[in-house]
Design an enzyme around this catalytic site. Structure first.
Site, PDB file in Angstrom:
ATOM      1  N   GLN A   1       0.837  -1.194   0.000  1.00  0.00           N
ATOM      2  CA  GLN A   1       0.000   0.000   0.000  1.00  0.00           C
ATOM      3  C   GLN A   1       0.877   1.251   0.000  1.00  0.00           C
ATOM      4  OE1 GLN A   1      -3.636  -0.259   0.602  1.00  0.00           O
ATOM      5  NE2 GLN A   1      -3.578   1.835  -0.107  1.00  0.00           N
ATOM      6  N   PHE A   2       1.368   1.645  -1.178  1.00  0.00           N
ATOM      7  CA  PHE A   2       2.259   2.809  -1.251  1.00  0.00           C
ATOM      8  C   PHE A   2       1.560   4.092  -0.823  1.00  0.00           C
ATOM      9  CE2 PHE A   2       0.219   3.454  -5.302  1.00  0.00           C
ATOM     10  CZ  PHE A   2       0.312   4.821  -5.534  1.00  0.00           C
ATOM     11  N   THR A   3       0.233   4.134  -0.895  1.00  0.00           N
ATOM     12  CA  THR A   3      -0.490   5.362  -0.550  1.00  0.00           C
ATOM     13  C   THR A   3      -0.412   5.695   0.934  1.00  0.00           C
ATOM     14  OG1 THR A   3      -2.601   4.203  -0.330  1.00  0.00           O
ATOM     15  CG2 THR A   3      -2.070   5.115  -2.505  1.00  0.00           C
TER      16      THR A   3
END
Length: 147
Positions: A78-80
């Protein structure tokens, strides 16, 4: 590294209509990686996650860990989680690590969890994923190796 950890009764991740990971009771991890993260961060997180006492014992107190319970983990990249929303209306993702570094550390975390005897299911790194979750409690915590 940053992890949003959710206690779950059941969860799954689907990519292009195909289930790539699915668990019954356990934890869902949304995992983000930033530029300064190392394998030591993955070690610390794995140790913290498996020993975190967030499951209820027979008296209803959060006093048991995932190891005590024998649950599974659904781990989703989950890069966000490193999106910066302070300025403007669009998140800035400059704090998120690049693909190769992030994937290597995400994989390292999952391997360290497995090495501690936990069954780990995953999504597909970098893919658009649909994550379904029945949050138990709800119990949701944020772990960050830099805090």
């Amino acid at each position: 590294m940053r992890v949003v950890l959710q206690r779950s009764k059941q969860a799954s991740v689907t990519v292009d209509g195909k289930v790539t990971g699915q668990i019954e009771s356990g934890l869902v991890l949304l995992v983000g990686v930033t530029h300064e993260d190392t394998e030591q961060d993955a070690d610390w997180l794995a140790e913290k996650i498996v020993h975190l006492r967030i499951f209820e014992d027979e008296s209803g107190k959060m006093n048991e860990s995932l190891l005590d319970r024998g649950g599974s983990i659904l781990s989703v990249s989950q890069f966000t989680l490193y999106g910066d929303c302070k300025k403007g209306r669009r998140p800035n993702f400059m704090k998120a690590a690049g693909g190769e570094q992030a994937e290597n550390l995400y994989d390292a975390l999952n391997e360290r969890l497995r090495a501690r005897g936990i069954h780990v299911e995953t999504g597909v790194f970098g893919a658009m994923m649909d994550v379904a979750l029945v949050n138990d409690g709800p119990v949701t915590l944020i772990l960050d190796t830099k805090d």
